[in-house]
Motif scaffolding. Structure first.
Motif, PDB file in Angstrom:
ATOM      1  N   LEU A  74       0.826  -1.207   0.000  1.00 54.51           N
ATOM      2  CA  LEU A  74       0.000   0.000   0.000  1.00 54.51           C
ATOM      3  C   LEU A  74       0.861   1.259   0.000  1.00 54.51           C
ATOM      4  CD1 LEU A  74      -2.866  -0.917   2.514  1.00 54.51           C
ATOM      5  CD2 LEU A  74      -2.915  -0.990   0.016  1.00 54.51           C
ATOM      6  N   LYS A  75       1.982   1.196   0.714  1.00 49.58           N
ATOM      7  CA  LYS A  75       2.885   2.342   0.782  1.00 49.58           C
ATOM      8  C   LYS A  75       3.500   2.629  -0.580  1.00 49.58           C
ATOM      9  CE  LYS A  75       7.065   3.993   3.163  1.00 49.58           C
ATOM     10  NZ  LYS A  75       8.119   3.635   4.151  1.00 49.58           N
ATOM     11  N   GLU A  76       3.998   1.578  -1.239  1.00 44.61           N
ATOM     12  CA  GLU A  76       4.617   1.751  -2.555  1.00 44.61           C
ATOM     13  C   GLU A  76       3.578   2.154  -3.590  1.00 44.61           C
ATOM     14  OE1 GLU A  76       7.404  -0.646  -5.809  1.00 44.61           O
ATOM     15  OE2 GLU A  76       6.560  -1.727  -4.082  1.00 44.61           O
ATOM     16  N   TYR A  77       2.380   1.596  -3.483  1.00 46.08           N
ATOM     17  CA  TYR A  77       1.319   1.953  -4.416  1.00 46.08           C
ATOM     18  C   TYR A  77       1.008   3.447  -4.315  1.00 46.08           C
ATOM     19  CZ  TYR A  77      -3.227   2.048  -6.754  1.00 46.08           C
ATOM     20  OH  TYR A  77      -4.267   2.348  -7.590  1.00 46.08           O
ATOM     21  N   ALA A  78       0.871   3.942  -3.102  1.00 49.87           N
ATOM     22  CA  ALA A  78       0.590   5.369  -2.903  1.00 49.87           C
ATOM     23  C   ALA A  78       1.715   6.226  -3.468  1.00 49.87           C
ATOM     24  CB  ALA A  78       0.390   5.655  -1.414  1.00 49.87           C
ATOM     25  N   HIS A  79       2.948   5.804  -3.235  1.00 49.03           N
ATOM     26  CA  HIS A  79       4.097   6.564  -3.741  1.00 49.03           C
ATOM     27  C   HIS A  79       4.101   6.597  -5.266  1.00 49.03           C
ATOM     28  CE1 HIS A  79       8.144   8.198  -4.047  1.00 49.03           C
ATOM     29  NE2 HIS A  79       8.453   7.203  -4.869  1.00 49.03           N
ATOM     30  N   LYS A  80       3.847   5.449  -5.898  1.00 56.56           N
ATOM     31  CA  LYS A  80       3.844   5.385  -7.359  1.00 56.56           C
ATOM     32  C   LYS A  80       2.765   6.299  -7.939  1.00 56.56           C
ATOM     33  CE  LYS A  80       5.624   0.655  -8.137  1.00 56.56           C
ATOM     34  NZ  LYS A  80       6.497   0.870  -9.310  1.00 56.56           N
ATOM     35  N   ILE A  81       1.548   6.190  -7.435  1.00 60.13           N
ATOM     36  CA  ILE A  81       0.432   6.960  -7.996  1.00 60.13           C
ATOM     37  C   ILE A  81       0.639   8.459  -7.760  1.00 60.13           C
ATOM     38  CG2 ILE A  81      -2.058   7.324  -8.002  1.00 60.13           C
ATOM     39  CD1 ILE A  81      -1.094   4.582  -9.115  1.00 60.13           C
ATOM     40  N   ASN A  82       1.052   8.822  -6.563  1.00 59.20           N
ATOM     41  CA  ASN A  82       1.255  10.240  -6.259  1.00 59.20           C
ATOM     42  C   ASN A  82       2.437  10.837  -7.011  1.00 59.20           C
ATOM     43  OD1 ASN A  82      -0.930  10.614  -4.483  1.00 59.20           O
ATOM     44  ND2 ASN A  82       0.219   9.731  -2.771  1.00 59.20           N
ATOM     45  N   SER A  83       3.308   9.962  -7.553  1.00 61.90           N
ATOM     46  CA  SER A  83       4.439  10.428  -8.366  1.00 61.90           C
ATOM     47  C   SER A  83       4.074  10.497  -9.847  1.00 61.90           C
ATOM     48  CB  SER A  83       5.640   9.499  -8.177  1.00 61.90           C
ATOM     49  OG  SER A  83       6.064   9.487  -6.827  1.00 61.90           O
ATOM     50  N   GLY A  84       2.842  10.184 -10.163  1.00 57.70           N
ATOM     51  CA  GLY A  84       2.404  10.238 -11.546  1.00 57.70           C
ATOM     52  C   GLY A  84       2.627   8.946 -12.312  1.00 57.70           C
ATOM     53  N   ASN A  85       2.997   7.881 -11.590  1.00 56.39           N
ATOM     54  CA  ASN A  85       3.214   6.580 -12.210  1.00 56.39           C
ATOM     55  C   ASN A  85       2.043   5.644 -11.910  1.00 56.39           C
ATOM     56  OD1 ASN A  85       5.794   7.422 -13.073  1.00 56.39           O
ATOM     57  ND2 ASN A  85       6.667   6.866 -11.077  1.00 56.39           N
ATOM     58  N   MET A  86       1.993   4.525 -12.626  1.00 57.29           N
ATOM     59  CA  MET A  86       0.995   3.503 -12.334  1.00 57.29           C
ATOM     60  C   MET A  86       1.581   2.492 -11.365  1.00 57.29           C
ATOM     61  SD  MET A  86      -0.850   3.068 -16.067  1.00 57.29           S
ATOM     62  CE  MET A  86      -2.229   2.170 -15.365  1.00 57.29           C
ATOM     63  N   GLY A  87       0.760   1.513 -10.962  1.00 60.06           N
ATOM     64  CA  GLY A  87       1.171   0.621  -9.874  1.00 60.06           C
ATOM     65  C   GLY A  87       1.997  -0.583 -10.286  1.00 60.06           C
ATOM     66  N   VAL A  88       2.284  -0.755 -11.588  1.00 58.47           N
ATOM     67  CA  VAL A  88       2.941  -1.970 -12.075  1.00 58.47           C
ATOM     68  C   VAL A  88       4.303  -2.185 -11.419  1.00 58.47           C
ATOM     69  CG1 VAL A  88       3.887  -0.764 -14.097  1.00 58.47           C
ATOM     70  CG2 VAL A  88       3.630  -3.254 -14.139  1.00 58.47           C
ATOM     71  N   ALA A  89       4.560  -3.447 -10.984  1.00 62.76           N
ATOM     72  CA  ALA A  89       5.802  -3.761 -10.274  1.00 62.76           C
ATOM     73  C   ALA A  89       6.537  -4.961 -10.870  1.00 62.76           C
ATOM     74  CB  ALA A  89       5.514  -4.023  -8.791  1.00 62.76           C
TER      75      ALA A  89
END
Length: 427
Positions: free
Chosen positions: A314-329
């Motif tokens: 959840l932490k990484e997901y929030a960071h990715k989205i708020n950085s303008g990226n999608m959630g793909v890992a």
């Protein structure tokens, strides 16, 4: 068909080998999913999968991405979901169907409605399916979903109180009789209510299953799905300690019983899904959608022959989205041959493999490109040919159910691997 036939055992072994080999993913360097193929974009709609990873309590045997519900974190998560949805729109995708999975998808009804409303304003959505549980069948809640959700799939698993106690659902959702009362009030509120049941619990007898099926026939839900009990190796060990060992011989016998019992009142949609005769038909999304986009933490996408998995953190997901990226890992690319083998399995699981569809959708000659696979299935009595198309025999329906079960067990392993990477701060 009262036992696992020889071809089923062979195919199950092949499926276990294949899922171990092909469901091994590597880290992805992508910051967003690839856009739709320009030649497909105008002629094709995709499925949009939305994952809601929150539950009030966590079941030990569940390998899906889920976390204990906290209102502030869940509200923030829905906002991130909608941001990722807008990114998908900017890539150029359109969707004709949505599937919402979890977790407990309706844990925040108003947030879910806002998310679905946004999706319908952005895309050409015609059908929305959503998972739920017996605790979220209140009429006031269902009324909120009227006009938003077309098919509500309720995880009941069994009406047998003994089974419900063993798997920890009696305390969580109530007795079988209580669940029946909730379903009786819910049926008819939305266009389609699907009841999910599981068969082949350890020590489940034909008599126990017969009672579950008789209740279904009396309730007359628009659809019913009967899954064989399936679990990844680690979950299987938990189940073995808590409720006993699963018998594959019993699984085959119970499946035959299901087909015989339901044939008068329900029509098959796939090897394990059935539509009540006279009801609206809502086919299996895995059969009809060869490509899909997943948004949310722990969601999956399959595009242009590549499987993508969003971060489970959840932490990484929030960071990715708020950085303008999608959630793909993570990701895994598949050969055309592997994709065709998968589609053959899925379409026969759904009731028919069409040579015409393989030509139009996958630019493949079904009988040439999959000659060995079709020859084996014909020789073992699992399929037959009619007017150029292939259909499963009764024996074949069980084989393809077994294959899909092994595939989903493999996907559960992917989820377990992703969850094993999580640290405390990720949750």
């Amino acid at each position: 068909m009262t036992h696992q036939n020889f071809s089923t055992k062979i195919v199950n072994s092949i499926m276990r080998y294949a899922t171990n080999k092909y469901l091994t993913l590597k880290p992805s360097s992508l910051t967003q999913l690839p856009p739709p193929n320009s030649t497909k974009a105008k002629e094709k709609s995709y499925l949009l999968y939305i994952h809601i990873p929150f539950c009030m309590t966590l079941c030990t045997y569940c390998s899906f991405n889920r976390f204990l519900f906290q209102e502030d974190k869940a509200k923030a998560y829905f906002e991130l979901l909608r941001k990722e949805m807008l990114m998908v729109k900017d890539l150029g995708y359109d969707f004709n169907a949505i599937y919402v999975g979890g977790g407990t998808t309706s844990i925040m009804p108003k947030e879910l409605c806002e998310t679905l409303d946004l999706a319908k304003s952005l895309f050409g959505i015609k059908e929305v399916s959503c998972e739920s549980d017996p605790n979220h069948l209140h009429l006031e809640e269902l009324e909120i979903f009227r006009g938003r959700i077309d098919r509500l799939s309720v995880g009941v698993q069994s009406f047998d109180d003994g089974i419900l106690r063993k798997v920890g659902r009696y305390e969580k959702f109530g007795s079988g009789k209580e669940v029946i009362k909730k379903l009786q009030k819910a049926i008819g509120v939305l266009p389609i209510l699907n009841v999910d049941l599981i068969f082949n619990f350890p020590n489940q007898t034909k008599e126990m299953l017969a009672k579950d099926l008789e209740i279904i026939k009396e309730l007359k839900p628009e659809q019913v799905t009967l899954y064989p009990l399936m679990s990844s190796p680690s979950v299987k060990s938990i189940l073995k300690r808590s409720i006993g060992e699963v018998s594959l011989k019993n699984e085959a016998q119970l499946y035959w019983q299901i087909l015989e019992t339901l044939k008068e009142d329900f029509s098959p949609l796939s090897s394990w899904a059935f539509s009540h005769k006279g009801s609206a038909i809502f086919d299996e999304y895995v059969v009809n959608n060869d490509e899909y986009v997943g948004i949310g933490s722990g969601s999956f996408s399959f595009l242009n022959g590549t499987l993508y998995v969003n971060t489970f953190s959840l932490k990484e997901y929030a960071h990715k989205i708020n950085s303008g990226n999608m959630g793909v890992a993570r990701e895994r690319k598949y050969s055309k041959k592997a994709q065709l083998q998968y589609r053959l399995m899925v379409e026969l699981f759904g009731g028919k493999a069409s040579a015409k569809d393989f030509k139009q959708k996958y630019n493949a000659n079904l009988e040439w490109d999959l000659f060995k696979e079709l020859a084996f299935l014909k020789l073992t009595g699992n399929i037959y040919k009619k007017d150029g198309d292939y259909y499963p025999t009764t024996q074949g329906k069980y084989l393809f159910l077994s294959m899909m079960k092994e595939f989903y067990i493999g996907m559960d392993r992917v989820r377990e691997e992703s969850r094993a990477m999580l640290k405390e701060e990720d949750m």
